[in-house]
Design a protein around this motif. Structure first.
Motif, PDB file in Angstrom:
ATOM      1  N   HIS A  32      -9.512 -13.544 -30.576  1.00 45.07           N
ATOM      2  CA  HIS A  32     -10.029 -14.907 -30.467  1.00 45.07           C
ATOM      3  C   HIS A  32     -10.635 -15.188 -29.086  1.00 45.07           C
ATOM      4  O   HIS A  32     -11.342 -16.178 -28.914  1.00 45.07           O
ATOM      5  N   TRP A  67      -9.545 -23.489 -37.743  1.00 43.69           N
ATOM      6  CA  TRP A  67      -9.510 -23.549 -36.287  1.00 43.69           C
ATOM      7  C   TRP A  67      -8.118 -23.216 -35.768  1.00 43.69           C
ATOM      8  O   TRP A  67      -7.961 -22.574 -34.733  1.00 43.69           O
ATOM      9  N   SER A  68      -7.086 -23.634 -36.496  1.00 45.51           N
ATOM     10  CA  SER A  68      -5.720 -23.431 -36.011  1.00 45.51           C
ATOM     11  C   SER A  68      -5.274 -21.981 -36.122  1.00 45.51           C
ATOM     12  O   SER A  68      -4.449 -21.528 -35.335  1.00 45.51           O
ATOM     13  N   ARG A  73      -7.359 -19.279 -35.951  1.00 49.13           N
ATOM     14  CA  ARG A  73      -8.210 -18.545 -35.008  1.00 49.13           C
ATOM     15  C   ARG A  73      -8.751 -17.222 -35.538  1.00 49.13           C
ATOM     16  O   ARG A  73      -9.238 -16.400 -34.782  1.00 49.13           O
ATOM     17  N   THR A  74      -8.667 -16.993 -36.855  1.00 51.84           N
ATOM     18  CA  THR A  74      -9.252 -15.781 -37.433  1.00 51.84           C
ATOM     19  C   THR A  74     -10.458 -16.092 -38.307  1.00 51.84           C
ATOM     20  O   THR A  74     -11.219 -15.183 -38.629  1.00 51.84           O
ATOM     21  N   SER A 122     -13.709 -13.592 -34.308  1.00 50.08           N
ATOM     22  CA  SER A 122     -13.415 -14.340 -33.095  1.00 50.08           C
ATOM     23  C   SER A 122     -13.969 -15.758 -33.181  1.00 50.08           C
ATOM     24  O   SER A 122     -15.176 -15.943 -33.363  1.00 50.08           O
ATOM     25  N   VAL A 123     -13.103 -16.751 -33.050  1.00 45.08           N
ATOM     26  CA  VAL A 123     -13.557 -18.141 -33.049  1.00 45.08           C
ATOM     27  C   VAL A 123     -14.510 -18.386 -31.883  1.00 45.08           C
ATOM     28  O   VAL A 123     -15.521 -19.085 -32.017  1.00 45.08           O
ATOM     29  N   ARG A 124     -14.206 -17.784 -30.749  1.00 40.34           N
ATOM     30  CA  ARG A 124     -15.068 -17.994 -29.587  1.00 40.34           C
ATOM     31  C   ARG A 124     -16.472 -17.445 -29.832  1.00 40.34           C
ATOM     32  O   ARG A 124     -17.472 -18.121 -29.590  1.00 40.34           O
TER      33      ARG A 124
END
Length: 268
Positions: free
Chosen positions: A64, A140-141, A143-144, A180-182
């Protein structure tokens, strides 16, 4: 050590290798089902990589926290191993990575397949969020981002056509990995592609039934690179849909028209 699938060899007719860059949740395998063998068979060296944290490619930090900058370094590393200037073919988020890469690097040609537009993912994300706001908050919580592919129905809605065989949808869903959320959400919202820096000739392809990237976004991408988009009657995963051969043949004909062999001789 990044996972790389490498098929075919460069020939006098096709001296420039092709480097395929996957999108979110996917890895090198998504090109290996059809495209790598197709292009190897017609005389190209066709290579796909798994970005760090995908497929068999390790990541030295939690997924993440992996960024677009990390993906750019992965593409740069593999491109360097291929001689520094392969043709780049990117799908979805991989298309955004290719565009960012081309801000600073030269390539003889590039193909965007169902790509995230240069303005980033905000419009895509808003459309998805409005459709399923509660699931978006859950995604979102964790993160995958895997909740978006939690069922075959969801995978079909976002990635495939309504009439794509169930086996194709399920095969993709079973191989899909965390994203990756980012890299997929945050970075492409905060940093657009600086399209004026990109001089590489571009083929922009889109899908008529894409559950992520709208036709308007594909058109906007094409306008940014002064070209005309082309659409196929399929879903987002254009390299895995039953009509994949039409897409591959269009890419091949466009590359042949670019005369990459002549360009390679001139640069050599």
């Amino acid at each position: 050590m990044l996972e790389v699938i490498d098929k075919g060899v460069c020939t006098d007719a096709h001296p420039v290798p092709l480097l395929f860059v996957h999108g979110g949740w996917h890895a090198a395998w998504c090109w290996d089902d059809h495209f790598l063998n197709y292009f190897a068979h017609v005389g190209y060296r066709a290579v796909s990589l798994s970005l760090r944290g995908h497929g068999a490619s390790p990541t030295p930090k939690p997924l993440h926290k992996v960024s677009i900058a990390d993906y750019l370094e992965d593409v740069r590393s593999v491109a360097a191993d291929l001689g520094g200037a392969p043709v780049l073919i990117g799908h979805s988020l991989g298309g955004f990575v290719v565009q960012r890469y081309l801000e600073e690097h030269r390539a003889p040609a590039a193909v965007l397949v169902g790509s995230v537009p240069p303005k980033g993912v905000l419009s895509l994300a808003l459309r998805v969020w409005r459709r399923r706001p509660s699931m978006t908050m859950e995604a979102w919580s964790d993160r995958t981002l895997l909740k978006f592919l939690a069922t075959a129905a969801l995978a079909r809605e976002y990635l495939f056509c309504a009439d794509t065989p169930e086996a194709v949808v399920e095969s993709c869903r079973q191989r899909a990995g965390a994203e990756s959320v980012r890299a997929a959400m945050t970075d492409p919202m905060l940093r657009r592609v600086r399209t004026r820096r990109v001089t590489t000739p571009m083929l922009v392809l889109g899908a008529e039934h894409d559950g992520f990237v709208s036709r308007g976004e594909v058109r906007a991408t094409a306008r940014a690179y002064n070209t005309v988009p082309e659409f196929f009657p399929m879903g987002h995963n254009m390299m895995l849909e039953p009509g994949w051969a039409d897409v591959a043949e269009r890419i091949r004909s466009w590359l042949d028209a670019r005369d990459l062999a002549g360009s390679a001789r001139l640069s050599g």
